[in-house]
Design an enzyme around this catalytic site. Structure first.
Site, mmCIF file in Angstrom:
data_model
loop_
_atom_site.group_PDB
_atom_site.id
_atom_site.type_symbol
_atom_site.label_atom_id
_atom_site.label_comp_id
_atom_site.label_asym_id
_atom_site.label_seq_id
_atom_site.Cartn_x
_atom_site.Cartn_y
_atom_site.Cartn_z
ATOM 1 N N THR A 27 0.855 -1.178 0.001
ATOM 2 C CA THR A 27 0.223 -0.081 -0.024
ATOM 3 C C THR A 27 0.920 1.108 -0.056
ATOM 4 O O THR A 27 0.432 2.296 -0.309
ATOM 5 C CB THR A 27 -0.978 -0.069 1.201
ATOM 6 O OG1 THR A 27 -0.059 -0.676 2.359
ATOM 7 C CG2 THR A 27 -2.059 -0.921 1.189
ATOM 8 N N ASP A 76 9.590 1.084 5.175
ATOM 9 C CA ASP A 76 10.521 0.380 5.982
ATOM 10 C C ASP A 76 11.673 1.326 6.511
ATOM 11 O O ASP A 76 11.920 1.381 7.576
ATOM 12 C CB ASP A 76 11.368 -0.454 4.891
ATOM 13 C CG ASP A 76 10.563 -1.442 4.235
ATOM 14 O OD1 ASP A 76 9.684 -1.826 4.811
ATOM 15 O OD2 ASP A 76 11.024 -2.025 3.029
ATOM 16 N N SER A 125 13.547 -6.037 6.437
ATOM 17 C CA SER A 125 14.046 -5.008 6.427
ATOM 18 C C SER A 125 15.475 -4.494 6.874
ATOM 19 O O SER A 125 15.833 -3.439 7.485
ATOM 20 C CB SER A 125 13.296 -3.663 6.841
ATOM 21 O OG SER A 125 12.005 -3.459 6.158
ATOM 22 N N SER A 126 16.370 -5.789 6.534
ATOM 23 C CA SER A 126 17.720 -5.296 6.919
ATOM 24 C C SER A 126 18.356 -4.302 6.142
ATOM 25 O O SER A 126 19.334 -3.475 6.554
ATOM 26 C CB SER A 126 18.369 -6.711 6.867
ATOM 27 O OG SER A 126 18.271 -6.914 5.337
HETATM 28 C C1 GLA Z 1 9.118 -4.135 0.869
HETATM 29 C C2 GLA Z 1 9.197 -2.572 0.481
HETATM 30 C C3 GLA Z 1 8.214 -1.695 1.327
HETATM 31 C C4 GLA Z 1 6.678 -2.071 0.887
HETATM 32 C C5 GLA Z 1 6.617 -3.643 1.317
HETATM 33 C C6 GLA Z 1 5.373 -4.216 0.779
HETATM 34 O O1 GLA Z 1 9.093 -4.368 2.099
HETATM 35 O O2 GLA Z 1 10.502 -2.195 0.873
HETATM 36 O O3 GLA Z 1 8.352 -0.263 0.651
HETATM 37 O O4 GLA Z 1 6.118 -1.829 -0.382
HETATM 38 O O5 GLA Z 1 7.665 -4.416 0.288
HETATM 39 O O6 GLA Z 1 4.297 -3.616 1.802
#
Ligand code: GLA
Length: 385
Positions: free
Chosen positions: A36, A176, A130-131
């Site tokens: 989103t 992230d 999100s490393s």
């Molecule tokens: C990854 C991307 C985010 C987001 C998610 C899905 O983590 O880095 O920006 O788009 O996917 O929600």
């Protein structure tokens, strides 16, 4: 040793000096609101206890970066500070230095000095936690301190995203880096990705006897970069077809009319985004009312939407979700970009081990690599190490 202690140790061993600046930034898990963010929508992530640490000291001429888990060091000069100039893991560090030196009036290039930097991390890599944002946000904080630039948090988030988008080359949204920078312990971060307005929503699961269990499926990320870019492109094209600025501007009530103007596959992608935005808003309403356990069905509906409409799940994550629900989880869903990675499940704290064991047993039956499970609590964003 903590990541900060390890980063200082690595720094001292390699550079024979003491770092002037040590910062840690967390990985994140997204409670709800997937794919989103780049549609100008809503997300509800929280920061993990697991962090990445960056220890830094100004240098004379070039940047030298080392990291636990990677032999040797990577060096680069000003001439390499351009997209494509540094690759592999060091690109996350170089990208931040580049973005900071190229940020217009916020800081001038001359005030962002070359630096020696050591990295250490507890955030699992390649697991959808999100490393990459963790390393970017830790390095961002350390380099800001070295440069003396006073850059507001929101601007740092944008710069870290720019490093990832333009330097590393991943077309990700703003979630992230926002979560890693802005999160607060005991809260989820309700972020409007259009306005970047933030609200810290109490999410203290332990006080009501619940726990968030993360299940790292260890499924290899398959085609993740190409598929992510494809989903983003489809969403942006659909917004153009519908004549709206972004899919955020399509409401659940307006969905039938929108779908009648789209082909079948595009329609399902759009339906995911539109209903997912609503699920974030509904989740926030429940949390504001203190009804943490009641968000479970929204989490599970989010997973089903990712599986059936957005088509970004894989058998391992679907198996983990089903097994967690069968073992009594209130809700479960994949988190992150998709095609592997982690599932989060909301469970009774006393049942966390039992749910983990049930998921592991289901993986054995299916012939999948064993998963790893751990309980997480919402933690603080970037901070001094
Ligand atoms: C990854 C991307 C985010 C987001 C998610 C899905 O983590 O880095 O920006 O788009 O996917 O929600």
């Amino acid at each position: 040793m903590t990541p900060a202690e390890r980063a200082v140790k690595i720094f001292t061993e390699r550079f024979g000096a003491v770092p002037a600046s040590v910062w840690v930034a967390p990985g994140r898990v997204n409670l709800i609101g997937e794919h989103t963010d780049y549609n100008d929508g809503y997300v509800l992530p929280f920061a993990l206890p697991q962090v990445t640490a960056a220890a830094a000291l100004p240098a004379d001429e070039e940047w030298t970066v080392c990291s636990e888990g990677h032999d040797g060091a990577v060096s680069f000069g000003v001439q390499e500070l351009k997209p494509g100039g540094v690759t592999d893991w060091a690109a996350y560090v170089a990208g931040v230095a580049w973005a900071l030196r190229d940020c217009g009036s916020l800081a001038s290039p001359s005030t962002v000095p070359p630096a020696r930097i050591a990295i250490a991390s507890d955030v699992p890599v390649g697991a959808g936690l999100s490393s990459s944002a963790a390393i970017e946000c830790a390095v961002m904080a350390a380099l800001c301190e070295l440069s003396g630039a006073s850059i507001p948090d929101q601007a740092r988030v944008r710069l870290a995203q720019r490093a990832e988008n333009e330097f590393v080359g991943a077309p990700t949204g703003i979630m992230d880096q926002s979560a890693s920078t802005l999160s607060r312990a005991g809260h989820a971060l309700f972020l409007d990705c259009r306005t970047l307005d933030v609200e810290h929503i109490p999410f203290d699961v332990a006080t009501v006897g619940l726990a968030v269990l993360i299940i790292n499926t260890n499924a290899p990320h398959r085609h993740v970069d190409g598929e992510y870019a494809d989903r983003r492109a489809v969403c942006e094209a659909a917004a153009r077809t519908l004549g709206v600025r972004a899919l955020r501007d399509v409401s659940v009530a307006g969905l039938p009319a929108a779908l009648s103007r789209l082909d079948e596959v595009t329609g399902r992608r759009v339906r995911h985004v539109v209903t997912e935005n609503q699920r974030v808003l509904d989740t926030v309403d429940l949390l504001r009312a203190g009804e943490i356990g009641a968000i479970g069905p929204l989490m599970t509906a989010s997973h089903e939407s990712m599986r059936d409409d957005f088509e970004i799940t894989v058998p391992e994550v679907d198996t983990a979700v089903s097994a967690a629900l069968a073992a009594g989880a209130y809700g479960a869903r994949m988190t992150g970009g998709g095609f592997g990675g982690c599932v989060l499940a909301l469970v009774d704290a006393s049942r966390a081990d039992a749910v983990s064991s049930s998921v592991a047993a289901a993986f054995t039956t299916a012939g999948f690599t064993a998963p790893e499970s751990f309980v997480v609590t919402p933690s603080d964003g970037v901070r001094r190490g």
